[in-house]
Design a protein around this motif. Structure first.
Motif, PDB file in Angstrom:
ATOM      1  N   GLY A 194      29.165  22.387  22.047  1.00 16.06           N
ATOM      2  CA  GLY A 194      29.236  21.051  22.631  1.00 16.06           C
ATOM      3  C   GLY A 194      29.048  19.955  21.599  1.00 16.06           C
ATOM      4  N   LEU A 195      28.069  20.131  20.698  1.00 17.02           N
ATOM      5  CA  LEU A 195      27.850  19.124  19.660  1.00 17.02           C
ATOM      6  C   LEU A 195      29.001  19.093  18.658  1.00 17.02           C
ATOM      7  N   ALA A 196      29.488  20.270  18.282  1.00 13.09           N
ATOM      8  CA  ALA A 196      30.596  20.315  17.320  1.00 13.09           C
ATOM      9  C   ALA A 196      31.861  19.720  17.912  1.00 13.09           C
ATOM     10  N   GLY A 197      32.069  19.914  19.214  1.00  7.80           N
ATOM     11  CA  GLY A 197      33.270  19.388  19.860  1.00  7.80           C
ATOM     12  C   GLY A 197      33.099  17.996  20.414  1.00  7.80           C
ATOM     13  N   GLY A 198      31.873  17.469  20.338  1.00  6.47           N
ATOM     14  CA  GLY A 198      31.629  16.114  20.816  1.00  6.47           C
ATOM     15  C   GLY A 198      31.601  15.960  22.315  1.00  6.47           C
TER      16      GLY A 198
END
Length: 196
Positions: free
Chosen positions: A123-127
Protein backbone atom coordinates in the motif's frame (compact mmCIF):
# COMPACT_ATOMS: atom_id res chain seq x y z
CA UNK A 1 -11.13 -14.30 38.97
CA UNK A 2 -10.29 -16.70 36.18
CA UNK A 3 -12.51 -16.44 33.07
CA UNK A 4 -14.42 -19.57 32.18
CA UNK A 5 -13.52 -21.90 29.34
CA UNK A 6 -16.78 -20.96 27.63
CA UNK A 7 -15.60 -17.33 27.46
CA UNK A 8 -12.35 -18.42 25.80
CA UNK A 9 -14.26 -20.65 23.38
CA UNK A 10 -16.63 -17.85 22.32
CA UNK A 11 -13.84 -15.27 22.00
CA UNK A 12 -11.56 -17.52 19.99
CA UNK A 13 -14.42 -18.72 17.77
CA UNK A 14 -15.31 -15.13 16.91
CA UNK A 15 -11.75 -14.27 15.90
CA UNK A 16 -11.38 -17.54 13.99
CA UNK A 17 -14.52 -16.76 11.94
CA UNK A 18 -13.30 -13.17 11.44
CA UNK A 19 -9.93 -14.41 10.13
CA UNK A 20 -11.61 -16.93 7.85
CA UNK A 21 -13.87 -14.24 6.39
CA UNK A 22 -10.86 -11.96 5.88
CA UNK A 23 -9.07 -14.77 4.06
CA UNK A 24 -12.11 -15.33 1.85
CA UNK A 25 -12.22 -11.62 1.02
CA UNK A 26 -8.66 -11.83 -0.28
CA UNK A 27 -9.43 -15.06 -2.14
CA UNK A 28 -12.82 -14.40 -3.73
CA UNK A 29 -13.41 -10.62 -3.90
CA UNK A 30 -10.90 -10.02 -6.74
CA UNK A 31 -12.63 -12.77 -8.75
CA UNK A 32 -16.06 -11.19 -8.40
CA UNK A 33 -17.24 -13.34 -5.50
CA UNK A 34 -18.44 -16.89 -5.08
CA UNK A 35 -21.92 -18.46 -5.20
CA UNK A 36 -22.88 -20.71 -2.32
CA UNK A 37 -26.40 -22.13 -1.86
CA UNK A 38 -27.93 -19.45 -4.06
CA UNK A 39 -26.09 -16.62 -2.29
CA UNK A 40 -23.48 -14.52 -4.07
CA UNK A 41 -20.83 -13.81 -1.43
CA UNK A 42 -17.87 -11.39 -1.57
CA UNK A 43 -19.19 -9.92 -4.82
CA UNK A 44 -17.99 -6.38 -4.20
CA UNK A 45 -14.29 -5.87 -4.77
CA UNK A 46 -14.32 -2.52 -2.94
CA UNK A 47 -12.39 -3.90 0.04
CA UNK A 48 -9.47 -5.15 -2.05
CA UNK A 49 -9.65 -2.40 -4.65
CA UNK A 50 -7.05 -0.28 -2.87
CA UNK A 51 -4.66 -3.20 -2.64
CA UNK A 52 -5.14 -4.16 -6.31
CA UNK A 53 -4.71 -0.53 -7.40
CA UNK A 54 -1.51 -0.22 -5.35
CA UNK A 55 -0.10 -3.41 -6.89
CA UNK A 56 -0.99 -2.13 -10.38
CA UNK A 57 0.72 1.19 -9.60
CA UNK A 58 3.87 -0.65 -8.55
CA UNK A 59 3.85 -2.49 -11.85
CA UNK A 60 2.99 -6.03 -10.74
CA UNK A 61 1.54 -8.27 -13.43
CA UNK A 62 -1.84 -9.96 -13.06
CA UNK A 63 -0.12 -13.20 -12.09
CA UNK A 64 1.98 -11.46 -9.43
CA UNK A 65 -1.13 -9.74 -8.06
CA UNK A 66 -2.89 -13.10 -7.84
CA UNK A 67 0.11 -14.57 -6.02
CA UNK A 68 0.20 -11.69 -3.49
CA UNK A 69 -3.55 -11.91 -2.85
CA UNK A 70 -3.27 -15.70 -2.58
CA UNK A 71 -0.42 -15.32 -0.10
CA UNK A 72 -2.46 -12.91 2.01
CA UNK A 73 -5.48 -15.22 1.91
CA UNK A 74 -3.30 -18.20 2.81
CA UNK A 75 -1.77 -16.36 5.76
CA UNK A 76 -5.21 -15.55 7.11
CA UNK A 77 -6.44 -19.12 6.56
CA UNK A 78 -3.33 -20.28 8.44
CA UNK A 79 -4.03 -17.82 11.25
CA UNK A 80 -7.63 -19.07 11.47
CA UNK A 81 -6.46 -22.70 11.61
CA UNK A 82 -3.88 -21.97 14.31
CA UNK A 83 -6.54 -20.08 16.29
CA UNK A 84 -8.87 -23.08 15.99
CA UNK A 85 -6.25 -25.48 17.34
CA UNK A 86 -5.26 -23.01 20.04
CA UNK A 87 -8.91 -22.86 21.11
CA UNK A 88 -9.22 -26.65 21.12
CA UNK A 89 -6.06 -27.04 23.20
CA UNK A 90 -6.89 -24.20 25.60
CA UNK A 91 -10.56 -25.02 26.14
CA UNK A 92 -10.75 -28.80 25.82
CA UNK A 93 -7.18 -29.91 26.48
CA UNK A 94 -5.45 -31.26 29.54
CA UNK A 95 -2.57 -29.40 31.21
CA UNK A 96 0.02 -30.46 28.61
CA UNK A 97 -2.19 -29.42 25.71
CA UNK A 98 -3.08 -26.13 27.39
CA UNK A 99 0.63 -25.25 27.49
CA UNK A 100 0.76 -25.83 23.71
CA UNK A 101 -2.07 -23.34 23.13
CA UNK A 102 0.20 -20.32 23.62
CA UNK A 103 2.68 -21.07 20.80
CA UNK A 104 -0.26 -21.76 18.47
CA UNK A 105 -1.92 -18.44 19.26
CA UNK A 106 1.45 -16.69 18.88
CA UNK A 107 1.81 -18.36 15.47
CA UNK A 108 -1.63 -17.08 14.46
CA UNK A 109 -0.66 -13.56 15.52
CA UNK A 110 2.58 -13.93 13.55
CA UNK A 111 0.67 -14.93 10.39
CA UNK A 112 -1.65 -11.92 10.76
CA UNK A 113 1.31 -9.61 11.41
CA UNK A 114 3.08 -10.87 8.29
CA UNK A 115 -0.06 -10.37 6.18
CA UNK A 116 -0.51 -6.87 7.60
CA UNK A 117 3.14 -6.06 6.86
CA UNK A 118 2.74 -7.17 3.24
CA UNK A 119 -0.40 -5.05 2.89
CA UNK A 120 1.28 -2.00 4.40
CA UNK A 121 4.40 -2.38 2.25
CA UNK A 122 2.41 -2.79 -0.95
CA UNK A 123 0.00 0.00 0.00
CA UNK A 124 2.77 2.46 0.85
CA UNK A 125 4.82 1.56 -2.21
CA UNK A 126 1.78 1.92 -4.46
CA UNK A 127 0.54 5.06 -2.74
CA UNK A 128 -2.84 3.59 -1.82
CA UNK A 129 -3.77 2.22 1.60
CA UNK A 130 -7.24 0.68 1.39
CA UNK A 131 -9.98 0.11 3.94
CA UNK A 132 -8.81 -3.46 4.26
CA UNK A 133 -5.88 -2.37 6.42
CA UNK A 134 -8.29 -1.38 9.21
CA UNK A 135 -9.77 -4.90 9.23
CA UNK A 136 -6.29 -6.40 9.25
CA UNK A 137 -5.21 -4.27 12.20
CA UNK A 138 -8.42 -5.26 13.98
CA UNK A 139 -7.62 -8.94 13.39
CA UNK A 140 -4.10 -8.38 14.71
CA UNK A 141 -5.46 -6.74 17.86
CA UNK A 142 -7.84 -9.64 18.40
CA UNK A 143 -5.05 -12.18 18.08
CA UNK A 144 -2.89 -10.23 20.53
CA UNK A 145 -5.83 -10.37 22.95
CA UNK A 146 -5.98 -14.14 22.51
CA UNK A 147 -2.23 -14.49 23.17
CA UNK A 148 -2.55 -12.40 26.34
CA UNK A 149 -5.58 -14.40 27.52
CA UNK A 150 -3.83 -17.73 26.94
CA UNK A 151 -0.70 -16.43 28.72
CA UNK A 152 -2.84 -15.29 31.66
CA UNK A 153 -4.45 -18.72 31.86
CA UNK A 154 -1.04 -20.35 31.80
CA UNK A 155 0.24 -18.01 34.54
CA UNK A 156 -2.79 -18.74 36.75
CA UNK A 157 -2.25 -22.48 36.35
CA UNK A 158 1.44 -22.15 37.27
CA UNK A 159 0.58 -20.19 40.42
CA UNK A 160 -2.06 -22.79 41.36
CA UNK A 161 0.50 -25.55 40.86
CA UNK A 162 3.10 -23.72 42.96
CA UNK A 163 0.52 -23.26 45.76
CA UNK A 164 -0.31 -26.98 45.59
CA UNK A 165 3.40 -27.88 45.61
CA UNK A 166 3.97 -25.61 48.62
CA UNK A 167 1.07 -27.26 50.47
CA UNK A 168 2.48 -30.70 49.64
CA UNK A 169 5.93 -29.64 50.90
CA UNK A 170 4.33 -28.48 54.17
CA UNK A 171 2.53 -31.80 54.59
CA UNK A 172 5.73 -33.75 53.95
CA UNK A 173 7.71 -31.56 56.38
CA UNK A 174 5.08 -31.93 59.12
CA UNK A 175 4.95 -35.69 58.55
CA UNK A 176 8.75 -35.96 58.71
CA UNK A 177 8.85 -33.86 61.89
CA UNK A 178 6.16 -36.02 63.51
CA UNK A 179 8.03 -39.21 62.57
CA UNK A 180 11.31 -37.80 63.86
CA UNK A 181 9.70 -36.84 67.20
CA UNK A 182 8.09 -40.29 67.50
CA UNK A 183 11.40 -42.03 66.72
CA UNK A 184 13.22 -39.90 69.28
CA UNK A 185 10.65 -40.76 71.99
CA UNK A 186 10.78 -44.44 71.07
CA UNK A 187 14.59 -44.43 71.22
CA UNK A 188 14.48 -42.66 74.59
CA UNK A 189 12.03 -45.22 76.04
CA UNK A 190 14.06 -48.12 74.67
CA UNK A 191 17.25 -46.72 76.17
CA UNK A 192 15.57 -46.34 79.59
CA UNK A 193 14.40 -49.95 79.46
CA UNK A 194 17.86 -51.31 78.88
CA UNK A 195 19.60 -49.02 81.39
CA UNK A 196 20.39 -50.70 84.78
Amino acid sequence: MKPSRLFYAVMMTFWMVFLTMLAMVFTYAPQGGVSVAGLHLFAGAALVEGQVTAMAAIGLSDTARSVVLGLLGGLYFGAAGLTLFSMLFCVFGEEDEQRDARPLSEGAAGCAALAGAVTILVGLAGGRIGELLFLQLLAMAGLVLIVLAVAQTEGAEISEKSDAARDLDDVIANHAAANAAFSARLANLTRREFEP
